[in-house]
Design an enzyme around this catalytic site. Sequence first.
Site, PDB file in Angstrom:
ATOM      1  N   TRP A   1      -3.337   7.196   6.162  1.00 17.32           N
ATOM      2  CA  TRP A   1      -3.655   5.816   5.770  1.00 17.32           C
ATOM      3  C   TRP A   1      -2.650   5.301   4.749  1.00 17.32           C
ATOM      4  O   TRP A   1      -2.247   4.139   4.788  1.00 17.32           O
ATOM      5  CB  TRP A   1      -5.062   5.752   5.185  1.00 17.32           C
ATOM      6  CG  TRP A   1      -5.527   4.362   4.864  1.00 17.32           C
ATOM      7  CD1 TRP A   1      -6.217   3.520   5.685  1.00 17.32           C
ATOM      8  CD2 TRP A   1      -5.343   3.637   3.630  1.00 17.32           C
ATOM      9  NE1 TRP A   1      -6.463   2.319   5.044  1.00 17.32           N
ATOM     10  CE2 TRP A   1      -5.937   2.368   3.791  1.00 17.32           C
ATOM     11  CE3 TRP A   1      -4.724   3.947   2.419  1.00 17.32           C
ATOM     12  CZ2 TRP A   1      -5.931   1.413   2.773  1.00 17.32           C
ATOM     13  CZ3 TRP A   1      -4.709   2.990   1.413  1.00 17.32           C
ATOM     14  CH2 TRP A   1      -5.320   1.746   1.601  1.00 17.32           C
ATOM     15  N   HIS A   2      -2.201   6.182   3.854  1.00 15.66           N
ATOM     16  CA  HIS A   2      -1.278   5.760   2.805  1.00 15.66           C
ATOM     17  C   HIS A   2       0.123   5.486   3.349  1.00 15.66           C
ATOM     18  O   HIS A   2       0.893   4.757   2.715  1.00 15.66           O
ATOM     19  CB  HIS A   2      -1.207   6.811   1.702  1.00 15.66           C
ATOM     20  CG  HIS A   2      -2.375   6.765   0.765  1.00 15.66           C
ATOM     21  ND1 HIS A   2      -3.561   7.424   1.009  1.00 15.66           N
ATOM     22  CD2 HIS A   2      -2.550   6.114  -0.412  1.00 15.66           C
ATOM     23  CE1 HIS A   2      -4.408   7.197   0.013  1.00 15.66           C
ATOM     24  NE2 HIS A   2      -3.819   6.400  -0.852  1.00 15.66           N
ATOM     25  N   GLY A   3       0.464   6.057   4.486  1.00 18.86           N
ATOM     26  CA  GLY A   3       1.783   5.799   5.045  1.00 18.86           C
ATOM     27  C   GLY A   3       1.980   6.479   6.382  1.00 18.86           C
ATOM     28  O   GLY A   3       1.517   7.599   6.596  1.00 18.86           O
TER      29      GLY A   3
END
Length: 359
Positions: free
Chosen positions: A326-328
Amino acid sequence: MLFNSIDFAIFLPIVFAIYWFALSRNRKLQNAFLVIASYVFYGWWDQRFLTLIFLSTVEDFFVAKQIAKTDDNKKRRRWLSVSLIFNLGMLGFFKYFNFFIGSLSAAFGLLSGHGSSFNPLDIVLPVGISFYTFQGLSYVLDIYYKKTSPTKDVVSFFTFISFFPQLIAGPIERSRDLLPQFESEREFDYDTTRRSLVMIAVGLFKKMVIADRLAILVDSVYADPASHPGLPSVVAVLFFTFQLYLDFSAYSQIAVGTAGLFGFKLHDNFRRPYLSTTFKEFWKRWHITLTSWFMDYLYIPLGGNRKGKIKKYLNIMVVMLVSGLWHGADLSFVVWGGIHGLYQISLSGQQIFADRVLQ
């Protein structure tokens, strides 16, 4: 439009003045105006992606109503599937298509010995798509699990999804917390406005004076690490740790303060996470609304800790891997999530061992 831009410095006072001094006696007009202002705020970056947030809002509003009006579990699951496919499909295409296809191509190339021939598509990632997608999806899931009822006020719902203070970088709000605020009357309060302005000022200081200054050294070292061996690299890693936290927490703080200017309360997203004494405590203090989202809509539906230790450890790993992704959209984020997952599992195992010894 960024919080630390001249555009926003002009935009915010205008919206504030119209909201409180021209529309203060009509809640519905205030909400409608906030939707327009939010769409201007979001479209300032790229007008094309206004279509995405509009379609996402309409889909979530309609699907939630269909789920709520039937007790047939098959129909409810069918409508939930529509929402999941639409929201996650949209998010997956714009944020993860090149990552997944590129990874598969590289894997096949490695196995075949011919290398990867995949050319990434020129896909522009819409700003904030992860945040408003998760926020809308949580609304549908809450109705599916019968934790809340669908709203009849379509304007309030549009405001809930597009509310500009938390549209770009969170916090990710739940419908049961924020939506009733749009459906209630608001009154101007001087003390709340003063506290909100102070919060915005502190957030801007953290972002522009500290985080952005740290970024100058970090970027120079990270751009050419071979030329900065030893102490400069260690300092850059340390500075990046604080730059990341200050940058992200500053945006959340500005969002909470900006929402307060209009009479709304958002959740705190960071509570001094680097003062945590354990990783478990860290994840309760870091990006709090995202962590609770994964807990409620992924970890618990997977079974949480109710189906034995092995299943619990597997669920922890799934959550942390998804959190990393989700963060990258990059393998390094997946590895980062996996490391955190393994550490969480090891801590759980140590606790179980300690409990048995004490018995």
